[in-house]
Design a protein around this motif. Structure first.
Motif, mmCIF file in Angstrom:
data_model
loop_
_atom_site.group_PDB
_atom_site.id
_atom_site.type_symbol
_atom_site.label_atom_id
_atom_site.label_comp_id
_atom_site.label_asym_id
_atom_site.label_seq_id
_atom_site.Cartn_x
_atom_site.Cartn_y
_atom_site.Cartn_z
ATOM 1 N N LYS A 46 0.798 -1.220 0.000
ATOM 2 C CA LYS A 46 0.000 0.000 0.000
ATOM 3 C C LYS A 46 0.835 1.276 0.000
ATOM 4 C CE LYS A 46 -3.632 -2.192 2.668
ATOM 5 N NZ LYS A 46 -4.406 -2.143 3.901
ATOM 6 N N ALA A 47 2.038 1.226 0.501
ATOM 7 C CA ALA A 47 2.871 2.427 0.580
ATOM 8 C C ALA A 47 3.233 2.961 -0.805
ATOM 9 C CB ALA A 47 4.136 2.128 1.368
ATOM 10 N N TYR A 48 3.196 2.127 -1.830
ATOM 11 C CA TYR A 48 3.579 2.532 -3.179
ATOM 12 C C TYR A 48 2.394 2.968 -4.022
ATOM 13 C CZ TYR A 48 7.992 0.374 -1.987
ATOM 14 O OH TYR A 48 9.164 0.065 -1.380
ATOM 15 N N HIS A 49 1.239 3.131 -3.426
ATOM 16 C CA HIS A 49 0.037 3.489 -4.170
ATOM 17 C C HIS A 49 0.064 4.973 -4.518
ATOM 18 C CE1 HIS A 49 -4.012 3.541 -5.612
ATOM 19 N NE2 HIS A 49 -4.352 4.454 -4.737
ATOM 20 N N SER A 50 0.477 5.279 -5.745
ATOM 21 C CA SER A 50 0.420 6.641 -6.271
ATOM 22 C C SER A 50 0.380 6.556 -7.786
ATOM 23 C CB SER A 50 1.615 7.471 -5.807
ATOM 24 O OG SER A 50 2.788 7.024 -6.440
ATOM 25 N N LYS A 51 -0.200 7.566 -8.400
ATOM 26 C CA LYS A 51 -0.331 7.574 -9.860
ATOM 27 C C LYS A 51 1.045 7.607 -10.540
ATOM 28 C CE LYS A 51 -4.864 8.490 -10.578
ATOM 29 N NZ LYS A 51 -5.681 7.585 -11.293
ATOM 30 N N GLU A 52 1.990 8.380 -9.968
ATOM 31 C CA GLU A 52 3.301 8.513 -10.594
ATOM 32 C C GLU A 52 4.042 7.180 -10.625
ATOM 33 O OE1 GLU A 52 2.484 10.484 -7.863
ATOM 34 O OE2 GLU A 52 1.719 12.128 -9.086
ATOM 35 N N ILE A 53 4.031 6.478 -9.487
ATOM 36 C CA ILE A 53 4.717 5.174 -9.416
ATOM 37 C C ILE A 53 4.065 4.191 -10.379
ATOM 38 C CG2 ILE A 53 5.231 3.216 -7.913
ATOM 39 C CD1 ILE A 53 6.916 5.575 -7.236
ATOM 40 N N GLU A 54 2.746 4.163 -10.396
ATOM 41 C CA GLU A 54 2.043 3.226 -11.268
ATOM 42 C C GLU A 54 2.317 3.519 -12.739
ATOM 43 O OE1 GLU A 54 -2.396 1.273 -11.607
ATOM 44 O OE2 GLU A 54 -1.919 2.635 -9.971
ATOM 45 N N GLN A 55 2.348 4.786 -13.128
ATOM 46 C CA GLN A 55 2.628 5.142 -14.521
ATOM 47 C C GLN A 55 4.054 4.761 -14.917
ATOM 48 O OE1 GLN A 55 1.725 9.304 -14.604
ATOM 49 N NE2 GLN A 55 -0.476 8.972 -14.881
ATOM 50 N N GLU A 56 5.006 4.975 -14.031
ATOM 51 C CA GLU A 56 6.392 4.624 -14.330
ATOM 52 C C GLU A 56 6.568 3.113 -14.458
ATOM 53 O OE1 GLU A 56 9.067 6.515 -15.019
ATOM 54 O OE2 GLU A 56 7.740 8.249 -15.007
ATOM 55 N N ILE A 57 5.849 2.356 -13.655
ATOM 56 C CA ILE A 57 5.929 0.894 -13.726
ATOM 57 C C ILE A 57 5.323 0.395 -15.037
ATOM 58 C CG2 ILE A 57 5.032 -1.232 -12.700
ATOM 59 C CD1 ILE A 57 5.379 0.147 -9.977
ATOM 60 N N VAL A 58 4.189 0.971 -15.432
ATOM 61 C CA VAL A 58 3.562 0.582 -16.696
ATOM 62 C C VAL A 58 4.448 0.976 -17.871
ATOM 63 C CG1 VAL A 58 1.574 1.034 -18.193
ATOM 64 C CG2 VAL A 58 1.227 0.616 -15.764
ATOM 65 N N LYS A 59 5.105 2.125 -17.777
ATOM 66 C CA LYS A 59 6.003 2.579 -18.841
ATOM 67 C C LYS A 59 7.159 1.598 -19.033
ATOM 68 C CE LYS A 59 7.032 6.918 -18.690
ATOM 69 N NZ LYS A 59 7.690 8.195 -18.315
ATOM 70 N N ARG A 60 7.568 0.922 -17.962
ATOM 71 C CA ARG A 60 8.658 -0.053 -18.036
ATOM 72 C C ARG A 60 8.146 -1.462 -18.349
ATOM 73 N NH1 ARG A 60 10.052 4.184 -15.394
ATOM 74 N NH2 ARG A 60 12.214 4.804 -15.093
ATOM 75 N N ARG A 61 6.923 -1.566 -18.806
ATOM 76 C CA ARG A 61 6.271 -2.802 -19.262
ATOM 77 C C ARG A 61 6.117 -3.850 -18.169
ATOM 78 N NH1 ARG A 61 8.738 -5.474 -23.625
ATOM 79 N NH2 ARG A 61 10.749 -4.727 -22.916
ATOM 80 N N TYR A 62 5.725 -3.419 -16.996
ATOM 81 C CA TYR A 62 5.359 -4.330 -15.915
ATOM 82 C C TYR A 62 3.861 -4.227 -15.686
ATOM 83 C CZ TYR A 62 10.200 -5.043 -14.496
ATOM 84 O OH TYR A 62 11.516 -5.392 -14.465
#
Length: 129
Positions: A46-62
């Motif tokens: 839950k500590a990593y729940h933010s739009k920025e982190i999620e977008q960066e992870i998706v950008k790196r194809r995860y």
């Protein structure tokens, strides 16, 4: 395994993308995933729940699997609770007396000791079972 050395008062969210980028085994560099290429999953708490982190992870194809802060915990009897990988790895690191208390002043020296400990941990898990 990926290692990033930070100060003790640095929150994990600030270095989450650095950790993903510093992985030793790199994924294929093609911009478009192939049909037969398996997508990688990345599970975060839950500590990593933010739009920025999620977008960066998706950008790196995860595929991000991040629990939301107000999400209720679902009881699943089929899959028992497991200890978090990070906490387990920290426990393995604490078994090395040199890493338990940091006496090194230079970050490079401490990073080298952590990498050596990680190599020993991987050796024990793969070779010794």
């Amino acid at each position: 395994m990926s290692v990033v050395i930070t100060s003790a008062n640095t929150h994990d969210v600030t270095v989450a993308i650095d950790i993903v980028d510093s992985m030793v085994i790199k994924r294929s560099s093609s911009s478009k995933p192939k049909h037969n290429q398996k997508k990688e999953n990345l599970c975060l708490d839950k500590a990593y729940h933010s739009k920025e982190i999620e977008q960066e992870i998706v950008k790196r194809r995860y595929i991000p699997h991040i629990r939301h802060r107000r999400e209720e915990k679902k009881r699943n009897k089929k899959h028992p609770a497991r200890r978090w990988v990070v906490e387990r790895t920290n426990s393995w690191h604490n078994r090395f007396r040199k890493l338990f208390t940091r006496y090194e002043k230079k970050d490079e020296n401490y990073l080298g000791l952590v990498q050596l400990a990680n190599s020993i941990i991987v050796y024990r898990r793969i070779i010794l079972g």
